[in-house]
Design a protein around this motif. Structure first.
Motif, PDB file in Angstrom:
ATOM      1  N   TYR A  90       0.834  -1.201   0.000  1.00 41.47           N
ATOM      2  CA  TYR A  90       0.000   0.000   0.000  1.00 41.47           C
ATOM      3  C   TYR A  90       0.873   1.256   0.000  1.00 41.47           C
ATOM      4  CZ  TYR A  90      -3.774   3.200   1.354  1.00 41.47           C
ATOM      5  OH  TYR A  90      -4.687   4.231   1.401  1.00 41.47           O
ATOM      6  N   ALA A  91       1.968   1.220   0.751  1.00 39.83           N
ATOM      7  CA  ALA A  91       2.869   2.374   0.787  1.00 39.83           C
ATOM      8  C   ALA A  91       3.459   2.652  -0.595  1.00 39.83           C
ATOM      9  CB  ALA A  91       3.982   2.133   1.805  1.00 39.83           C
ATOM     10  N   GLU A  92       3.689   1.597  -1.386  1.00 37.50           N
ATOM     11  CA  GLU A  92       4.194   1.780  -2.749  1.00 37.50           C
ATOM     12  C   GLU A  92       3.143   2.428  -3.647  1.00 37.50           C
ATOM     13  OE1 GLU A  92       5.497  -1.926  -4.362  1.00 37.50           O
ATOM     14  OE2 GLU A  92       6.780  -2.412  -2.645  1.00 37.50           O
ATOM     15  N   LEU A  93       1.892   2.016  -3.466  1.00 41.30           N
ATOM     16  CA  LEU A  93       0.815   2.506  -4.322  1.00 41.30           C
ATOM     17  C   LEU A  93       0.360   3.910  -3.956  1.00 41.30           C
ATOM     18  CD1 LEU A  93      -1.446  -0.693  -4.295  1.00 41.30           C
ATOM     19  CD2 LEU A  93       0.026   0.053  -6.184  1.00 41.30           C
ATOM     20  N   ARG A  94       0.438   4.238  -2.708  1.00 43.51           N
ATOM     21  CA  ARG A  94      -0.243   5.420  -2.176  1.00 43.51           C
ATOM     22  C   ARG A  94       0.170   6.742  -2.829  1.00 43.51           C
ATOM     23  NH1 ARG A  94      -1.112   6.678   4.262  1.00 43.51           N
ATOM     24  NH2 ARG A  94      -2.817   8.184   3.969  1.00 43.51           N
ATOM     25  N   PRO A  95       1.453   6.968  -3.138  1.00 41.34           N
ATOM     26  CA  PRO A  95       1.808   8.268  -3.741  1.00 41.34           C
ATOM     27  C   PRO A  95       1.107   8.540  -5.071  1.00 41.34           C
ATOM     28  CG  PRO A  95       3.767   7.150  -2.906  1.00 41.34           C
ATOM     29  CD  PRO A  95       2.657   6.158  -2.851  1.00 41.34           C
ATOM     30  N   GLN A 103      -6.240   6.740   1.777  1.00 44.09           N
ATOM     31  CA  GLN A 103      -6.710   6.847   3.152  1.00 44.09           C
ATOM     32  C   GLN A 103      -5.668   6.342   4.148  1.00 44.09           C
ATOM     33  OE1 GLN A 103      -9.243   8.545   3.434  1.00 44.09           O
ATOM     34  NE2 GLN A 103     -10.257   8.364   1.449  1.00 44.09           N
ATOM     35  N   GLU A 104      -5.928   6.628   5.417  1.00 39.28           N
ATOM     36  CA  GLU A 104      -5.051   6.132   6.480  1.00 39.28           C
ATOM     37  C   GLU A 104      -5.330   4.666   6.807  1.00 39.28           C
ATOM     38  OE1 GLU A 104      -2.417   7.627   7.790  1.00 39.28           O
ATOM     39  OE2 GLU A 104      -2.814   9.225   6.345  1.00 39.28           O
ATOM     40  N   LEU A 105      -6.199   4.053   6.039  1.00 38.82           N
ATOM     41  CA  LEU A 105      -6.397   2.609   6.133  1.00 38.82           C
ATOM     42  C   LEU A 105      -6.750   2.080   4.752  1.00 38.82           C
ATOM     43  CD1 LEU A 105      -9.698   2.117   5.946  1.00 38.82           C
ATOM     44  CD2 LEU A 105      -9.607   2.613   8.375  1.00 38.82           C
ATOM     45  N   PHE A 106      -6.584   0.790   4.583  1.00 37.66           N
ATOM     46  CA  PHE A 106      -6.988   0.110   3.363  1.00 37.66           C
ATOM     47  C   PHE A 106      -7.775  -1.127   3.753  1.00 37.66           C
ATOM     48  CE2 PHE A 106      -2.694  -1.186   4.527  1.00 37.66           C
ATOM     49  CZ  PHE A 106      -2.758  -2.576   4.502  1.00 37.66           C
ATOM     50  N   TRP A 178     -16.203   8.720   5.002  1.00 37.03           N
ATOM     51  CA  TRP A 178     -16.151  10.153   5.304  1.00 37.03           C
ATOM     52  C   TRP A 178     -15.499  10.436   6.647  1.00 37.03           C
ATOM     53  CZ3 TRP A 178     -18.390  13.024   9.207  1.00 37.03           C
ATOM     54  CH2 TRP A 178     -19.384  12.385   9.977  1.00 37.03           C
ATOM     55  N   LEU A 179     -15.621   9.515   7.609  1.00 36.13           N
ATOM     56  CA  LEU A 179     -14.946   9.702   8.892  1.00 36.13           C
ATOM     57  C   LEU A 179     -13.429   9.698   8.708  1.00 36.13           C
ATOM     58  CD1 LEU A 179     -16.991   7.493  11.376  1.00 36.13           C
ATOM     59  CD2 LEU A 179     -16.491   9.933  11.630  1.00 36.13           C
ATOM     60  N   ILE A 180     -12.945   8.742   7.900  1.00 34.31           N
ATOM     61  CA  ILE A 180     -11.508   8.643   7.681  1.00 34.31           C
ATOM     62  C   ILE A 180     -11.013   9.795   6.814  1.00 34.31           C
ATOM     63  CG2 ILE A 180      -9.667   7.192   6.735  1.00 34.31           C
ATOM     64  CD1 ILE A 180     -10.979   6.084   9.275  1.00 34.31           C
ATOM     65  N   ASP A 181     -11.721  10.091   5.744  1.00 35.75           N
ATOM     66  CA  ASP A 181     -11.265  11.103   4.798  1.00 35.75           C
ATOM     67  C   ASP A 181     -11.337  12.512   5.385  1.00 35.75           C
ATOM     68  OD1 ASP A 181     -10.464  11.335   1.806  1.00 35.75           O
ATOM     69  OD2 ASP A 181     -11.960  12.918   2.060  1.00 35.75           O
ATOM     70  N   SER A 182     -12.235  12.741   6.302  1.00 39.05           N
ATOM     71  CA  SER A 182     -12.408  14.077   6.870  1.00 39.05           C
ATOM     72  C   SER A 182     -11.394  14.415   7.947  1.00 39.05           C
ATOM     73  CB  SER A 182     -13.814  14.209   7.456  1.00 39.05           C
ATOM     74  OG  SER A 182     -13.958  13.354   8.579  1.00 39.05           O
TER      75      SER A 182
END
Length: 234
Positions: A90-95, A103-106, A178-182
């Motif tokens: 996920y860290a590779e994909l995220r940028p 998001q801060e989770l997947f 929306w909780l995570i994204d906000s």
């Protein structure tokens, strides 16, 4: 207008939004995997149907619905059933992800979560009228992008943090996204009343019997409210 749509209209209008999700099951059974994805999408669609009334659709609704996605990562079969291995991927994909997907989770589709989706008889599968907080609801596994709660040892909120937990598919659009994204609250507060899930090799920091097995929302469950009322009476 639901909270997720208010948030998307204000912050992500015109952009993709949703979650990145890894395939961690059915690697030797393509037919079962495809059936699983179709059912997950059907359950996701229920959340849009709840607010999709032809005579009074909220502004931006159709555009938001068209832009929602669960972006499945299916092609890497070398990742072991391990949270840290998925975190590295996920860290590779995220940028390179759109901000509404970064998001801060997947999400992970694990063997247990696939079973929770497909083991239910067709007649008993979720509908728009299904009650929340069902213990047998179909779920996916949410994994935090960072395994560190970001608090010093001994901090009272440290035990609230769950690095992996079950999330009801029926609440992923209406509540989780929306909780995570906000950035309304840190992840440890989002998972305060939820048990951890150890299928991906991570232990929950607090898995007492008083916690919910599946995350639905940050609001207390009916059982938790009932316990509070009982305590007030004593």
């Amino acid at each position: 207008m639901p909270n997720w749509l208010k948030h998307w209209s204000r912050r992500r209008r015109g952009q993709p939004w949703g979650f990145v999700a890894f395939r961690a099951a059915c690697r030797d059974d393509e037919a079962r995997w495809e059936e699983f994805k179709l059912e997950v999408q059907r359950i996701i669609n229920i959340q849009f149907e709840r607010v999709s009334k032809p005579e009074s659709k909220p502004p931006d609704f159709e555009e938001a619905r068209e832009n929602f996605e669960i972006r499945w990562i299916e092609d890497d079969t070398t990742i072991s059933l391990n949270a840290d291995a998925f975190r590295s991927k996920y860290a590779e994909l995220r940028p390179n992800l759109p901000s509404g997907l970064s998001q801060e989770l997947f999400i992970c589709a694990t063997p247990e979560s696939v079973d929770s989706v497909l083991a239910v008889k067709t007649s008993n599968r979720p509908t728009a009228d299904s009650a929340w907080w069902r213990s047998n609801a179909p779920f996916l596994v949410a994994v935090t992008a960072d395994s560190d709660p970001g608090l010093e040892e001994g901090h009272e909120e440290r035990s609230w943090f769950q690095p992996a937990f079950k999330v009801a598919i029926e609440s992923m659009v209406e509540e989780l996204w929306w909780l995570i994204d906000s950035d309304m609250m840190p992840l440890r507060r989002v998972t305060r009343y939820t048990k951890g899930h150890g299928e991906l090799g991570v232990a929950g920091l607090n898995d007492s019997d008083g916690l919910e097995d599946i995350w639905w929302t940050i609001a207390p469950s009916p059982e938790r409210l009932q316990k509070r009322r009982q305590l007030r009476r004593t």
